[in-house]
Design a protein around this motif. Sequence first.
Motif, PDB file in Angstrom:
ATOM      1  N   CYS A  13      -2.227   3.768   2.645  1.00 30.14           N
ATOM      2  CA  CYS A  13      -3.663   3.532   2.818  1.00 30.14           C
ATOM      3  C   CYS A  13      -4.296   3.068   1.515  1.00 30.14           C
ATOM      4  CB  CYS A  13      -4.326   4.829   3.284  1.00 30.14           C
ATOM      5  SG  CYS A  13      -6.074   4.690   3.650  1.00 30.14           S
ATOM      6  N   HIS A  21       0.835  -1.193   0.000  1.00 34.40           N
ATOM      7  CA  HIS A  21       0.000   0.000   0.000  1.00 34.40           C
ATOM      8  C   HIS A  21       0.874   1.248   0.000  1.00 34.40           C
ATOM      9  CE1 HIS A  21      -3.749  -2.218   1.790  1.00 34.40           C
ATOM     10  NE2 HIS A  21      -3.306  -2.740   0.656  1.00 34.40           N
ATOM     11  N   GLU A  38      -4.014  -0.242   6.187  1.00 37.40           N
ATOM     12  CA  GLU A  38      -2.649   0.233   5.980  1.00 37.40           C
ATOM     13  C   GLU A  38      -1.778  -0.778   5.239  1.00 37.40           C
ATOM     14  OE1 GLU A  38       0.887   2.463   8.567  1.00 37.40           O
ATOM     15  OE2 GLU A  38      -1.068   1.986   9.473  1.00 37.40           O
ATOM     16  N   THR A  39      -2.088  -2.074   5.371  1.00 32.57           N
ATOM     17  CA  THR A  39      -1.303  -3.119   4.704  1.00 32.57           C
ATOM     18  C   THR A  39      -2.259  -4.137   4.076  1.00 32.57           C
ATOM     19  OG1 THR A  39      -1.181  -4.556   6.648  1.00 32.57           O
ATOM     20  CG2 THR A  39       0.528  -2.866   6.423  1.00 32.57           C
ATOM     21  N   MET A  48      -8.467   0.952   9.583  1.00 38.12           N
ATOM     22  CA  MET A  48      -7.973   2.210  10.142  1.00 38.12           C
ATOM     23  C   MET A  48      -9.118   3.047  10.698  1.00 38.12           C
ATOM     24  SD  MET A  48      -5.303   2.984   7.017  1.00 38.12           S
ATOM     25  CE  MET A  48      -4.442   4.376   7.742  1.00 38.12           C
ATOM     26  N   ALA A  91      -0.111   8.137   6.274  1.00 34.32           N
ATOM     27  CA  ALA A  91       0.280   6.727   6.326  1.00 34.32           C
ATOM     28  C   ALA A  91      -0.151   6.064   5.029  1.00 34.32           C
ATOM     29  CB  ALA A  91      -0.380   6.028   7.516  1.00 34.32           C
TER      30      ALA A  91
END
Length: 352
Positions: free
Chosen positions: A150, A124, A169-170, A177, A148
Motif C-alpha cells: 500500500c 509498493h 496497491e500498485t 483501495m 497488502a
Amino acid sequence: MFSRYCAAVFALALTTTMSVSAQTSVAPKMDWTQLPSLPDREGFASPFAGVCGGALIVAGGANIAGDKWADPFVKKWYDSIFVLDSPQAKWRAGGKLPRPLGYGVSITTDDGLVCLGGANEKGHYADAFLLRMKDGKLTRKALPHLPAPCANACGALVGGTIYIAGGIETPAATTAMHTFWALDLNAQEPLWRELDPWPGPERMLAVAGTHDGAFYLFSGAKLTPGDNGKPVREFLRDAYRFTPAEGWKRLADLPRAAVAAPSPAAVHGNHMLVLTGDDGLNVAFQPVEKHPGFPRNALSYDAAADAWTVLDTVPISRATVPTVLWHDQVVIPNGEVRPRVRTPEVWSLRLR
C-alpha cells in the motif's frame, strides 16, 4: 404584564444564545514560523516523519532527478534519515531506512515513529516497522506487515490503535483501495484487522484525523481508468467519522477538495484543520512549470457543530507531506509546493 413578557423574551433569547454558542466555536488562530530547512537542495515529497526520543525525524521520500519539466520525468527515491534534536539545533544524519521508501504512513507513538507501507521505483510495500531512539541513535523494530502492499494511504493513532485508510496497491493502479485496517499496539500479539470501510467511494491521498476517541477521514481522490488506460482522478469532498462503538458516520462535505493535504489534520479544541492540499481546479494547468500552486488556505472543521470554516491565512502551498506534533506545534517537513516541485523548507504552526 409587559415586564413579565419582556423577562420571558429575554430569557428565551439568552437560552437561544447559550444554545448556539454551545454548538459552535470560533476557529483557531494560526501562528506560522520556520524551522531549519532540511539539508537537501530539492527537499522531499511524502517522507516518513515523526518524533523519536524527543527529536524530530524525517526519513526517505522522493523528488525528481534531473529535468523536472521533462515528459516523462524521473522520480528518485531516498533512504536517508535526518534528525533535529531541538527547534534551535541543526539537522544531523540519522542513518538509513532498510530501502529507499516514500509515500507511506507515519504514526508517532510513545515508543517512536511507526512507518507503514510506501513505495519506490520497484513497487509498493507492506512493510511496517518502528524507529526508536536509544542513546542518540535510531534503532529499528519490525512490526506485523500490512494486509497488502500500500502507498498513498492515510492514517492516525486513536488511543493505542493505528487506523489506516485507502491508498493504492500498485504504481499503475486504476482503482484506489477501499480498505480500513486497524492495529492495536497494546495487544499482547498485535495483528492487523480488516474492518468495514467508510460508506463512500474508494480513495487515495485522503487526510486522516483523530479527535475525542474517533478516527476521521477527509477528502482524497477516487481513481478510474482513462481512455489511455492510465488512472484519472476524481477529487472528493466527502468526510466521515469512525468509532468502534458506532461505526462510520457521514459528515458535512468539505468546502473544497483537499487531496494529499498534510495529514493527519491539525487539532485545536473541537477544531480540526485541513491545511492547503490540491483542490483539483488546476490539475490540467499548462504549462505545468507555471502552475500557481495549491490553495493557500485552511479548512477548519468544528467537530461539535459538524461545520466548516475557510481560513485564508496560510503562507505556504503544500501537498504529499505528513504533519508532526512536536513541542506543541504542528510541523510540516518539506512536501510539494506545486506539481513536480518539492521544498526543503520546514514550517511549524502554533494554534491558539
